[in-house]
Design a protein around this motif. Structure first.
Motif, mmCIF file in Angstrom:
data_model
loop_
_atom_site.group_PDB
_atom_site.id
_atom_site.type_symbol
_atom_site.label_atom_id
_atom_site.label_comp_id
_atom_site.label_asym_id
_atom_site.label_seq_id
_atom_site.Cartn_x
_atom_site.Cartn_y
_atom_site.Cartn_z
ATOM 1 N N LEU A 1 -52.720 37.705 -82.464
ATOM 2 C CA LEU A 1 -52.652 36.405 -83.169
ATOM 3 C C LEU A 1 -51.973 35.568 -82.251
ATOM 4 O O LEU A 1 -52.381 34.130 -81.937
ATOM 5 C CB LEU A 1 -51.862 36.293 -84.532
ATOM 6 N N ASP A 2 -50.959 35.696 -81.598
ATOM 7 C CA ASP A 2 -50.489 35.048 -80.416
ATOM 8 C C ASP A 2 -51.407 34.719 -79.518
ATOM 9 O O ASP A 2 -51.442 33.353 -79.023
ATOM 10 C CB ASP A 2 -49.110 35.564 -79.952
ATOM 11 N N TYR A 3 -52.063 35.697 -78.964
ATOM 12 C CA TYR A 3 -53.071 35.364 -77.734
ATOM 13 C C TYR A 3 -54.314 34.621 -78.229
ATOM 14 O O TYR A 3 -54.755 33.852 -77.473
ATOM 15 C CB TYR A 3 -53.383 36.542 -77.060
ATOM 16 N N ALA A 4 -54.860 34.957 -79.320
ATOM 17 C CA ALA A 4 -55.924 34.182 -80.011
ATOM 18 C C ALA A 4 -55.281 32.664 -80.051
ATOM 19 O O ALA A 4 -56.563 32.046 -79.829
ATOM 20 C CB ALA A 4 -56.252 34.747 -81.189
ATOM 21 N N THR A 5 -54.382 32.244 -80.521
ATOM 22 C CA THR A 5 -53.715 31.037 -80.677
ATOM 23 C C THR A 5 -53.978 30.152 -79.254
ATOM 24 O O THR A 5 -54.296 28.881 -78.959
ATOM 25 C CB THR A 5 -52.705 30.882 -81.356
ATOM 26 N N ARG A 6 -53.305 31.043 -78.154
ATOM 27 C CA ARG A 6 -53.209 30.357 -76.699
ATOM 28 C C ARG A 6 -54.615 30.217 -76.307
ATOM 29 O O ARG A 6 -55.023 29.207 -75.763
ATOM 30 C CB ARG A 6 -52.571 31.355 -76.100
ATOM 31 N N LEU A 7 -55.429 31.256 -76.569
ATOM 32 C CA LEU A 7 -56.673 31.020 -76.059
ATOM 33 C C LEU A 7 -57.795 29.887 -76.441
ATOM 34 O O LEU A 7 -58.543 29.340 -75.895
ATOM 35 C CB LEU A 7 -57.588 32.424 -76.214
ATOM 36 N N LYS A 8 -57.439 29.769 -78.057
ATOM 37 C CA LYS A 8 -58.335 28.604 -78.607
ATOM 38 C C LYS A 8 -58.024 27.274 -77.589
ATOM 39 O O LYS A 8 -58.819 26.476 -77.640
ATOM 40 C CB LYS A 8 -57.960 28.597 -80.014
ATOM 41 N N VAL A 9 -56.607 27.273 -77.489
ATOM 42 C CA VAL A 9 -56.432 25.646 -76.685
ATOM 43 C C VAL A 9 -56.776 25.997 -75.204
ATOM 44 O O VAL A 9 -57.294 24.934 -74.642
ATOM 45 C CB VAL A 9 -54.721 25.654 -76.756
ATOM 46 N N LEU B 1 -52.312 26.499 -70.405
ATOM 47 C CA LEU B 1 -51.263 27.615 -70.361
ATOM 48 C C LEU B 1 -50.330 27.545 -69.133
ATOM 49 O O LEU B 1 -49.132 27.702 -68.998
ATOM 50 C CB LEU B 1 -51.773 28.844 -70.513
ATOM 51 N N TYR B 2 -51.113 27.397 -67.967
ATOM 52 C CA TYR B 2 -50.532 27.291 -66.639
ATOM 53 C C TYR B 2 -49.624 26.053 -66.523
ATOM 54 O O TYR B 2 -48.431 26.001 -66.319
ATOM 55 C CB TYR B 2 -51.463 27.121 -65.435
#
Length: 751
Positions: free
Chosen positions: A114-122, A130-131
């Motif tokens: 869930l954490d990585y899916a949220t980041r990838l959506k952005v 992210l960088y």
């Protein structure tokens, strides 16, 4: 094809190490992940190749149900995506879809997914987000759209680590910060954001040269423009991808005038380095040093105080003064004794002025009270911050604050945590014992007067370090102990999280070796790149906590005039008779001239832990030379909230040759235990394997799980109004009861 084959071979070697097949060369242990990422940094165009291979391996691991591969591969993949100059949309989609599949798995897979899916959506909407966020927070760059700040504090105990190791770590952390100016970091953010959005359609070399020639004020202006564009696109959703690309291209053409941008020589994807995070190294020499450093991180006193007065100001520090200063309350406060009874008829009669206006204005000038009862401030408001500060996995969510009439919504809202302190502990179990002490002290301080909790997000990390040549303190504590005896916490974390074992536990002996290497040009290069990079990778990707129960111990002495001592421990409590020999030296068949043999008579009262979780209180009397209480289980499947007690019991036997005594290990599991010397003979108590935390002339001790200070405070308040209530009622039942020390790893505890 050759490059792809080489990368695939490296990834497969990484997976074999997770299965226990270590590389033939022991010096490569723990360096496989690091060398893989360094190879991609040297040729950024291979980032997409690595991402594609990692996605295939993830999908293969899911089909074959090799779950212990998933989290290491996913962390490697996300770290590559953050640093990559440009990734095709198709790969973003495949990674995003895989992360969504993890939501059907148990923890920690669903949590990380869930954490990585949220980041990838952005990231899919605004490439480079992210960088950018990582650099802004780690370098403390000023930015209104993203105002978060982070800092890494490395704490080492100088009495546990050699001077050579401490000096080497201090030198490396300082060297990592030398080439990282705020201006250089802003240039990195601009270059990475433009390349992530435009791909190979930009002249990154020309852009970097143009930024290099600009004055700092202009670089800061364009940095703010890029940050605003990226953050706005990330918050607007997937429909803003095209607008985001157009906006970044507009900024790119403004930086390089239109003719230069059109005639630019495109040289392919280029690497934009990810700067090392802000790291400060501290030798832990004072009890309140951790709290002082956190306060200085939130509100640097050095900006308004002379350096010579800084230490004295902190020693005489009052949190209420800080709160007043932080809220910019410059007005003088006075305490006023109120004589108002609260009844309207008791109000003094107002004297009307001759020229006073009549009618509605006169009515408005008079004080009126509406009907109703006097309402005390809600206890939820005073304890909400404490709940947030002691929250941990498995704890019920806090009660939602009720909006009271007459209070603006902004004023009632809690403060936003804009600061993150990442505390990295270097050493063995003894420094974790000191951390448990400091954390308990900090929680008690915050319970009395809240300051850090609503403003600071506190994260703990642990890197085991054991010197090859132990110092005097280590010899005193454990004359014949090895790595396993002094690093039980690291052993447990390694068994629970294979990625922690592969990347962090391998540093245990590597750091001392690198620190004591003879000076050479390559030595500084290796330590600077490897040690600092691994610490940065750990704090960036290790966000899953493993919570350890902190235990409280109350110690009573044989001198009635001496007040009982209260302390806490995390890993171990050990007792031994002061005038008895060690049980190691006890012979099974050796005759004794005394009647009772070695040791002292003890009465042990404890609550037995059974499978049904129904506790039974038992009591036994025995003769013992000592006991050991261990809070860290030998297997990760065992309960972390349970003490494993081993009592060395002396058994007396009589035979034809006379009396003989044998030592038998008596084992039990409990959470609450009381030890009392029946004949009032004293014994010693040592906490967390640390000889500096030894108590002498002890006749009794009580051990129980340490309670969260905020829970104790609210429980006391509740008991005032419900004296006969034994169960937790009201707000108390929503608060964590036990004090847990969270130590971050990459996966938490793997199911």
């Amino acid at each position: 094809a050759e490059v792809e084959s080489d990368i695939l071979r490296r990834v497969r070697t990484l997976l074999r190490e997770l299965d226990g097949h270590h590389p033939a060369c022991q010096c490569d242990r723990g360096m496989l992940r690091w060398t893989l990422h360094k190879k991609i940094d040297q040729n950024p165009s291979n980032s997409s190749v690595l991402v594609r291979i990692l996605v295939k391996e993830l999908e293969r691991a899911e089909r074959a149900d090799f779950r212990h591969y998933i989290i290491p591969l996913l962390h490697t993949l996300m770290y590559t995506l953050i640093k990559a100059p440009c990734i095709p949309e198709e790969l973003y989609g495949r990674v995003y879809d895989f992360c969504k599949k993890l939501l059907t798995l148990p923890k920690p897979f669903c949590t990380i997914g869930l954490d990585y899916a949220t980041r990838l959506k952005v990231e899919r909407t605004a490439p480079g987000t992210l960088y950018q966020r990582m650099v802004i927070s780690e370098q403390n760059l000023k930015s209104d759209p993203y105002p978060y700040q982070e800092k890494i504090f490395i704490f080492a105990d100088p009495e546990l680590l050699s001077e050579a190791i401490c000096n080497a770590l201090l030198t490396d952390t300082e060297a990592a910060q030398v080439s990282q100016s705020p201006r250089a970091c802003m240039c990195h953010v601009i270059a990475h954001a433009v390349q992530a959005a435009l791909g190979e359609g930009c002249d990154l070399g020309g852009l970097k040269g143009r930024l290099q020639d600009m004055p700092t004020s202009e670089v800061e202006h364009w940095f703010q423009q890029v940050v605003m564009a990226v953050e706005c696109a990330g918050s607007e959703g997937s429909t803003a991808r095209g607008q985001h690309t157009a906006r970044l291209e507009e900024i790119y053409r403004a930086l390089l005038n239109s003719s230069q941008a059109g005639n630019a020589l495109l040289g392919g994807l280029q690497d934009t380095p990810l700067p090392n995070p802000t790291i400060s190294f501290h030798l832990w020499t004072e009890e309140n040093q951790l709290w002082k450093e956190l306060v200085l991180f939130i509100r640097p006193l050095s900006q308004s105080c002379e350096p010579d007065c800084l230490s004295q100001d902190l020693d005489n520090f009052e949190i209420q003064d800080i709160i007043s200063d932080c809220e910019c309350c410059e007005q003088t406060r006075f305490s006023v004794l109120s004589t108002d009874s609260g009844i309207e008829r008791d109000l003094p009669v107002a004297v009307e002025e001759p020229s006073a206006p009549c009618g509605a204005e006169t009515e408005q000038s008079r004080l009126h009270r509406r009907g109703g009862i006097k309402k005390k401030p809600s206890p939820l408001e005073s304890v909400a911050f404490l709940q947030a500060g002691c929250s941990s996995p498995g704890v019920k969510p806090p009660v939602k604050l009720q909006k009271r009439s007459g209070i603006p919504q902004d004023a009632a809202a809690p403060l936003q945590r804009l600061h993150t302190a990442r505390i990295v502990l270097l050493g063995d179990d003894r420094i974790l014992g000191r951390l448990a002490q400091a954390y308990h002290s900090l929680r008690k301080r915050e319970t009395r007067r809240v300051f850090l909790t609503p403003r600071l997000n506190l994260q703990f990390y642990y890197i085991p370090v054991v010197a090859g040549q132990p110092n005097t303190l280590a010899v005193v504590d454990h004359p014949s102990s090895g790595h396993e005896e002094l690093c039980e916490v690291a052993g447990y974390l390694g068994r629970a999280d294979p990625w922690y074992e592969s990347n962090i536990n391998t540093l245990c002996h590597m750091i001392p070796k690198l620190a004591t290497m003879p000076p050479s040009p390559s030595k500084h290069l290796v330590t600077d790149l490897f040690i600092t990079d691994v610490i940065a990778y750990y704090v960036r990707m290790g966000v899953q906590p493993v919570c350890f129960q902190v235990y409280a111990v109350k110690i009573f002495f044989n001198d009635p005039a001496q007040e009982p001592a209260e302390d806490v421990f995390l890993t171990e409590l050990c007792t031994q008779g002061q005038d008895s020999i060690s049980h190691r030296e006890l012979s099974v068949t050796k005759k004794k001239t005394t009647l009772d043999g070695p040791g002292i008579d003890l009465t042990v009262t404890y609550r037995k832990v059974v499978v049904s979780d129904r506790e039974r209180e038992l009591e036994m009397s025995l003769r013992s030379t000592g006991l050991v209480m261990k809070a860290i289980p030998s297997q990760e499947a065992e309960d972390l909230e349970c003490l494993n007690v081993t009592i060395t019991e002396i058994i007396r036997t009589s035979n034809l040759s006379g009396r003989s005594f044998s030592a038998v290990a008596n084992r039990l599991k409990t959470r609450n235990i009381t030890i009392r010397s029946t004949e009032q003979r004293p014994f010693t108590v040592r906490l967390d394997k640390d000889s500096r935390r030894t108590y002498r002339n002890v006749i009794s001790l009580e051990v129980s799980p340490c309670l969260e200070p905020s829970y104790c405070l609210q429980k006391t308040r509740t008991m005032k109004f419900s004296l006969h209530e034994t169960e937790d009622v009201g707000l108390v039942k929503y608060m964590p009861k036990s004090l847990l020390l969270p130590i971050n790893t990459f996966a938490g505890v793997m199911q």
